[in-house]
Scaffold this motif. Structure first.
Motif, PDB file in Angstrom:
ATOM      1  N   ARG A  22      44.261  66.619  32.799  1.00  0.00           N
ATOM      2  CA  ARG A  22      44.387  66.088  34.150  1.00  0.00           C
ATOM      3  C   ARG A  22      44.946  64.670  34.105  1.00  0.00           C
ATOM      4  O   ARG A  22      44.516  63.852  33.294  1.00  0.00           O
ATOM      5  CB  ARG A  22      42.998  66.090  34.781  1.00  0.00           C
ATOM      6  N   ALA A  23      45.883  64.350  34.977  1.00  0.00           N
ATOM      7  CA  ALA A  23      46.458  63.009  35.058  1.00  0.00           C
ATOM      8  C   ALA A  23      45.533  62.124  35.882  1.00  0.00           C
ATOM      9  O   ALA A  23      45.018  62.535  36.926  1.00  0.00           O
ATOM     10  CB  ALA A  23      47.845  63.067  35.691  1.00  0.00           C
ATOM     11  N   ARG A  24      45.308  60.921  35.395  1.00  0.00           N
ATOM     12  CA  ARG A  24      44.449  59.952  36.092  1.00  0.00           C
ATOM     13  C   ARG A  24      45.056  58.562  35.999  1.00  0.00           C
ATOM     14  O   ARG A  24      45.593  58.192  34.976  1.00  0.00           O
ATOM     15  CB  ARG A  24      43.068  59.898  35.440  1.00  0.00           C
ATOM     16  N   GLY A  25      44.916  57.818  37.075  1.00  0.00           N
ATOM     17  CA  GLY A  25      45.343  56.434  37.066  1.00  0.00           C
ATOM     18  C   GLY A  25      44.252  55.564  36.462  1.00  0.00           C
ATOM     19  O   GLY A  25      43.126  55.545  36.942  1.00  0.00           O
ATOM     20  N   ARG A  26      44.583  54.869  35.405  1.00  0.00           N
ATOM     21  CA  ARG A  26      43.580  54.090  34.685  1.00  0.00           C
ATOM     22  C   ARG A  26      43.009  52.954  35.524  1.00  0.00           C
ATOM     23  O   ARG A  26      41.810  52.703  35.528  1.00  0.00           O
ATOM     24  CB  ARG A  26      44.196  53.529  33.408  1.00  0.00           C
ATOM     25  N   TYR A  27      43.859  52.252  36.262  1.00  0.00           N
ATOM     26  CA  TYR A  27      43.413  51.087  37.039  1.00  0.00           C
ATOM     27  C   TYR A  27      43.394  51.350  38.535  1.00  0.00           C
ATOM     28  O   TYR A  27      43.088  50.460  39.315  1.00  0.00           O
ATOM     29  CB  TYR A  27      44.315  49.888  36.729  1.00  0.00           C
ATOM     30  N   ARG A  28      43.732  52.547  38.947  1.00  0.00           N
ATOM     31  CA  ARG A  28      43.818  52.872  40.371  1.00  0.00           C
ATOM     32  C   ARG A  28      42.474  52.728  41.072  1.00  0.00           C
ATOM     33  O   ARG A  28      42.401  52.254  42.195  1.00  0.00           O
ATOM     34  CB  ARG A  28      44.338  54.299  40.520  1.00  0.00           C
ATOM     35  N   GLY A  29      41.394  53.109  40.438  1.00  0.00           N
ATOM     36  CA  GLY A  29      40.076  53.039  41.060  1.00  0.00           C
ATOM     37  C   GLY A  29      39.562  51.629  41.273  1.00  0.00           C
ATOM     38  O   GLY A  29      38.737  51.370  42.154  1.00  0.00           O
ATOM     39  N   VAL A  30      40.051  50.690  40.491  1.00  0.00           N
ATOM     40  CA  VAL A  30      39.620  49.292  40.575  1.00  0.00           C
ATOM     41  C   VAL A  30      40.367  48.549  41.683  1.00  0.00           C
ATOM     42  O   VAL A  30      39.862  47.577  42.236  1.00  0.00           O
ATOM     43  CB  VAL A  30      39.837  48.592  39.219  1.00  0.00           C
ATOM     44  N   LEU A  31      41.535  49.041  42.022  1.00  0.00           N
ATOM     45  CA  LEU A  31      42.409  48.333  42.951  1.00  0.00           C
ATOM     46  C   LEU A  31      41.794  48.053  44.321  1.00  0.00           C
ATOM     47  O   LEU A  31      41.903  46.926  44.819  1.00  0.00           O
ATOM     48  CB  LEU A  31      43.725  49.097  43.087  1.00  0.00           C
ATOM     49  N   PRO A  32      41.098  48.996  44.976  1.00  0.00           N
ATOM     50  CA  PRO A  32      40.504  48.670  46.284  1.00  0.00           C
ATOM     51  C   PRO A  32      39.429  47.583  46.197  1.00  0.00           C
ATOM     52  O   PRO A  32      39.347  46.721  47.086  1.00  0.00           O
ATOM     53  CB  PRO A  32      39.895  49.985  46.758  1.00  0.00           C
ATOM     54  N   ALA A  33      38.633  47.592  45.140  1.00  0.00           N
ATOM     55  CA  ALA A  33      37.596  46.558  44.991  1.00  0.00           C
ATOM     56  C   ALA A  33      38.225  45.187  44.769  1.00  0.00           C
ATOM     57  O   ALA A  33      37.798  44.197  45.375  1.00  0.00           O
ATOM     58  CB  ALA A  33      36.675  46.913  43.833  1.00  0.00           C
ATOM     59  N   TYR A  35      41.194  44.295  45.723  1.00  0.00           N
ATOM     60  CA  TYR A  35      41.846  43.916  46.968  1.00  0.00           C
ATOM     61  C   TYR A  35      40.832  43.359  47.964  1.00  0.00           C
ATOM     62  O   TYR A  35      41.095  42.350  48.629  1.00  0.00           O
ATOM     63  CB  TYR A  35      42.577  45.128  47.573  1.00  0.00           C
ATOM     64  N   ALA A  36      39.685  43.980  48.059  1.00  0.00           N
ATOM     65  CA  ALA A  36      38.643  43.497  48.985  1.00  0.00           C
ATOM     66  C   ALA A  36      38.149  42.115  48.573  1.00  0.00           C
ATOM     67  O   ALA A  36      37.979  41.231  49.423  1.00  0.00           O
ATOM     68  CB  ALA A  36      37.483  44.482  49.024  1.00  0.00           C
ATOM     69  N   ILE A  37      37.936  41.906  47.287  1.00  0.00           N
ATOM     70  CA  ILE A  37      37.503  40.589  46.802  1.00  0.00           C
ATOM     71  C   ILE A  37      38.567  39.538  47.099  1.00  0.00           C
ATOM     72  O   ILE A  37      38.252  38.431  47.548  1.00  0.00           O
ATOM     73  CB  ILE A  37      37.180  40.648  45.298  1.00  0.00           C
ATOM     74  N   GLY A  38      39.829  39.870  46.864  1.00  0.00           N
ATOM     75  CA  GLY A  38      40.912  38.932  47.148  1.00  0.00           C
ATOM     76  C   GLY A  38      41.038  38.620  48.624  1.00  0.00           C
ATOM     77  O   GLY A  38      41.266  37.467  49.013  1.00  0.00           O
ATOM     78  N   PHE A  39      40.869  39.630  49.470  1.00  0.00           N
ATOM     79  CA  PHE A  39      40.955  39.417  50.909  1.00  0.00           C
ATOM     80  C   PHE A  39      39.828  38.509  51.400  1.00  0.00           C
ATOM     81  O   PHE A  39      40.056  37.574  52.173  1.00  0.00           O
ATOM     82  CB  PHE A  39      40.910  40.766  51.640  1.00  0.00           C
ATOM     83  N   VAL A  40      38.620  38.752  50.917  1.00  0.00           N
ATOM     84  CA  VAL A  40      37.481  37.922  51.316  1.00  0.00           C
ATOM     85  C   VAL A  40      37.652  36.494  50.822  1.00  0.00           C
ATOM     86  O   VAL A  40      37.436  35.531  51.573  1.00  0.00           O
ATOM     87  CB  VAL A  40      36.156  38.535  50.812  1.00  0.00           C
TER      88      VAL A  40
END
Length: 123
Positions: A22-33, A35-40
């Motif tokens: 199965r193909a998986r994005g290694r850093y894809r799951g970390v990106l929303p967190a 992004y939220a930290i950067g936005f805050v």
């Protein structure tokens, strides 16, 4: 018997293994967190400290987003997913545009879903 059964070598074995997993994005799951930290942090700095430090936060976080997107695309390429020229566009846009990280997250999810369906692997 298919023609692939007669082929031999490391490249053939690598292709066969890539189709099986199965193909998986290694850093894809970390990106929303991230992004939220950067936005805050951008919001807090711009409200309480001022626009100059907020611009510095903006630059640093977008540099980090671009690095994460580049690393994720490279990990997906190593799994056999071809990105073509668009990998340069995603990486370059992550420097300047504020909503590229969430857009990349959604787009890469579609790419992964399509690739996993073509490999015959379900979630």
């Amino acid at each position: 018997m298919s023609a692939d059964e007669y082929r031999r070598g490391r490249k053939v074995e690598r292709e066969r293994q890539q189709k099986d997993r199965r193909a998986r994005g290694r850093y894809r799951g970390v990106l929303p967190a991230i992004y939220a930290i950067g936005f805050v942090s951008f919001t807090v700095v711009s409200l309480f400290i001022g626009p100059e430090p907020a611009f510095a936060v903006y630059l640093v976080t977008h540099l980090f987003y671009a690095g994460l997107i580049r690393a994720d695309i490279k990990s997906l390429q190593s799994q056999g997913i071809d990105w073509g020229f668009s990998r340069h566009l995603w990486f370059g846009a992550a420097f300047a545009l504020p909503f590229v990280a969430p857009a990349y997250y959604l787009y890469s999810g579609r790419v992964l879903r399509r690739e996993n369906e073509s490999r015959g692997v379900s979630d």
